[in-house]
Design an enzyme around this catalytic site. Structure first.
Site, PDB file in Angstrom:
ATOM      1  N   GLY A  39      26.655  19.032  32.270  1.00  0.00           N
ATOM      2  CA  GLY A  39      27.660  20.075  32.102  1.00  0.00           C
ATOM      3  C   GLY A  39      28.837  19.632  31.249  1.00  0.00           C
ATOM      4  O   GLY A  39      28.693  18.884  30.275  1.00  0.00           O
ATOM      5  N   ASP A  61      29.145  10.105  39.198  1.00  0.00           N
ATOM      6  CA  ASP A  61      28.427  11.295  39.630  1.00  0.00           C
ATOM      7  C   ASP A  61      27.574  10.907  40.830  1.00  0.00           C
ATOM      8  O   ASP A  61      27.455   9.724  41.164  1.00  0.00           O
ATOM      9  CB  ASP A  61      27.542  11.848  38.510  1.00  0.00           C
ATOM     10  CG  ASP A  61      27.275  13.339  38.666  1.00  0.00           C
ATOM     11  OD1 ASP A  61      26.459  13.697  39.539  1.00  0.00           O
ATOM     12  OD2 ASP A  61      27.892  14.134  37.946  1.00  0.00           O
ATOM     13  N   ASN A 119      36.870  16.001  37.140  1.00  0.00           N
ATOM     14  CA  ASN A 119      36.037  17.127  36.742  1.00  0.00           C
ATOM     15  C   ASN A 119      35.038  17.562  37.802  1.00  0.00           C
ATOM     16  O   ASN A 119      34.561  18.698  37.780  1.00  0.00           O
ATOM     17  CB  ASN A 119      35.295  16.731  35.457  1.00  0.00           C
ATOM     18  CG  ASN A 119      34.199  17.694  35.079  1.00  0.00           C
ATOM     19  OD1 ASN A 119      34.461  18.842  34.707  1.00  0.00           O
ATOM     20  ND2 ASN A 119      32.952  17.246  35.164  1.00  0.00           N
ATOM     21  N   SER A 122      40.229  26.131  36.901  1.00  0.00           N
ATOM     22  CA  SER A 122      39.343  27.237  36.528  1.00  0.00           C
ATOM     23  C   SER A 122      40.183  28.489  36.335  1.00  0.00           C
ATOM     24  O   SER A 122      41.350  28.557  36.762  1.00  0.00           O
ATOM     25  CB  SER A 122      38.317  27.475  37.646  1.00  0.00           C
ATOM     26  OG  SER A 122      37.659  28.707  37.515  1.00  0.00           O
ATOM     27  N   TYR A 165      36.163  28.138  46.709  1.00  0.00           N
ATOM     28  CA  TYR A 165      36.266  27.755  45.300  1.00  0.00           C
ATOM     29  C   TYR A 165      37.583  28.240  44.715  1.00  0.00           C
ATOM     30  O   TYR A 165      38.320  27.482  44.074  1.00  0.00           O
ATOM     31  CB  TYR A 165      35.092  28.335  44.518  1.00  0.00           C
ATOM     32  CG  TYR A 165      35.058  27.916  43.056  1.00  0.00           C
ATOM     33  CD1 TYR A 165      34.503  26.696  42.695  1.00  0.00           C
ATOM     34  CD2 TYR A 165      35.573  28.736  42.069  1.00  0.00           C
ATOM     35  CE1 TYR A 165      34.464  26.298  41.364  1.00  0.00           C
ATOM     36  CE2 TYR A 165      35.551  28.354  40.735  1.00  0.00           C
ATOM     37  CZ  TYR A 165      34.997  27.129  40.380  1.00  0.00           C
ATOM     38  OH  TYR A 165      34.981  26.744  39.059  1.00  0.00           O
ATOM     39  N   LYS A 170      40.575  25.669  43.471  1.00  0.00           N
ATOM     40  CA  LYS A 170      40.962  25.630  42.066  1.00  0.00           C
ATOM     41  C   LYS A 170      42.431  26.019  41.876  1.00  0.00           C
ATOM     42  O   LYS A 170      43.109  25.490  40.984  1.00  0.00           O
ATOM     43  CB  LYS A 170      40.047  26.532  41.236  1.00  0.00           C
ATOM     44  CG  LYS A 170      38.613  26.010  41.125  1.00  0.00           C
ATOM     45  CD  LYS A 170      38.574  24.606  40.529  1.00  0.00           C
ATOM     46  CE  LYS A 170      37.156  24.108  40.327  1.00  0.00           C
ATOM     47  NZ  LYS A 170      37.113  22.750  39.718  1.00  0.00           N
ATOM     48  N   VAL A 230      31.122  29.265  32.193  1.00  0.00           N
ATOM     49  CA  VAL A 230      30.594  28.335  31.193  1.00  0.00           C
ATOM     50  C   VAL A 230      29.142  28.057  31.548  1.00  0.00           C
ATOM     51  O   VAL A 230      28.783  27.951  32.721  1.00  0.00           O
ATOM     52  CB  VAL A 230      31.406  27.023  31.166  1.00  0.00           C
ATOM     53  CG1 VAL A 230      30.883  26.088  30.083  1.00  0.00           C
ATOM     54  CG2 VAL A 230      32.888  27.309  30.947  1.00  0.00           C
ATOM     55  N   THR A 249      27.011  26.013  32.468  1.00  0.00           N
ATOM     56  CA  THR A 249      26.752  24.732  33.117  1.00  0.00           C
ATOM     57  C   THR A 249      25.765  24.940  34.255  1.00  0.00           C
ATOM     58  O   THR A 249      25.496  26.083  34.669  1.00  0.00           O
ATOM     59  CB  THR A 249      28.049  24.154  33.716  1.00  0.00           C
ATOM     60  OG1 THR A 249      28.523  25.044  34.736  1.00  0.00           O
ATOM     61  CG2 THR A 249      29.116  23.995  32.646  1.00  0.00           C
TER      62      THR A 249
END
Length: 296
Positions: free
Chosen positions: A17, A37, A88, A139, A152, A156, A185, A187
């Protein structure tokens, strides 16, 4: 020569992503990378594509401060310090507040909000020493809410204010802080959300450009431009910046009229699908949750 040439950049969620795309672009500009990750296999693939002489990969869980401190320490040991940190890593869930498993809500907040704090906290001493730059990935959800995504949206919005506060705290130390805000996006995170039938039906009905999906390539370009310029805010696409200024109007009954009409049916379908699947995450995110490591 780029302003990031020779700089050491720590990126969480670096396996794919936006994280992987930004890593690719920064590496091409001469940066040294510390990528974390949960997905060890994909991390290795990214490192192999870039060439491992200026890339260090670390499997680390952003929800654990010791793990992030260890990742930062490995980066400092390998490259001498950390100049830039890009927090990220992020995940999303689906379902109403009424029906969502509280542990699922907590998981999203732990990754998206606490994970940002732990990432920044771990790298910050070195970033301060080098008068570097911090980028917190937020976001458009910080400005405009979407039903069925309360954790979410909340996380954010929280990291946006975290970045705003950090910017004030670090200005006198010569460290700049930015927050990044994107619409949809292309991703894995967004593609997986579209697998939920309610999202598939809702997204085309969103107003104006909110329904459109931006490429990872375009987003990576905007991020790198912002990192090189040590920007306070990065928007992708550019129109997302308007939603920041329109935020007071967006959260009014008039502006919410159409989305309120959609919400009852959207939530009913989301909750039914979550109940049938036995989870509030995409299949991939759920699998990553069951693996020791970090999110992307």
């Amino acid at each position: 020569m780029s302003s990031v040439t020779g700089k050491v950049v720590l990126i969480t969620g670096g396996a794919n992503g936006i994280g992987a795309e930004v890593a690719r672009r920064l590496h091409a500009r001469g940066a040294k990378l510390v990528l974390t990750d949960l997905d060890e296999g994909q991390l290795k693939e990214v490192a192999a594509r870039l060439g491992e002489d200026r890339v260090l990969t670390v499997v680390a869980d952003v929800r654990e401060l010791p793990a992030m401190q260890a990742a930062a320490a490995k980066g400092i040991e390998r490259f001498g310090g950390i100049d830039i940190v890009m927090a990220n890593a992020g995940i999303a869930s689906f379902g109403s507040v009424l029906e969502m498993d509280p542990e699922a809500f907590k998981t999203v907040v732990d990754v998206n909000l606490m994970g940002v704090f732990y990432t920044v906290r771990a790298a910050l001493p070195s970033v301060i020493e080098r008068r570097g730059y911090v980028l917190v990935v937020s976001s458009i959800a910080a400005f405009a809410a979407t039903p069925g995504m309360a954790p979410y949206n909340a996380s954010k919005a929280g990291v946006e204010q975290f970045a705003n506060t950090l910017r004030l705290e670090l200005a006198h130390r010569g460290v700049d802080v930015g927050s990044a805000h994107m619409s949809l996006v292309d991703t894995p995170l967004v593609r997986e959300s579209k697998e939920v039938s309610a999202f598939q039906e809702m997204i085309p009905k969103l107003p104006g450009p909110l329904k459109k999906t931006t490429s990872v390539d375009k987003c990576g370009e905007a991020f790198v431009r912002g990192i090189e310029g040590r920007k306070s805010r990065i928007y992708c696409p550019g129109w997302v910046g308007l939603t920041r200024w329109l935020r007071p109007l967006i959260a009014t009954p008039v502006a919410e009229r159409d989305i309120r009409k959609l919400t009852p049916d959207v939530l009913r379908k989301m909750d039914a699908e979550a109940a049938a699947l036995g989870r509030h995450f995409s299949e991939r995110t759920q699998a990553l949750e069951n693996t020791p490591g970090s999110q992307d």
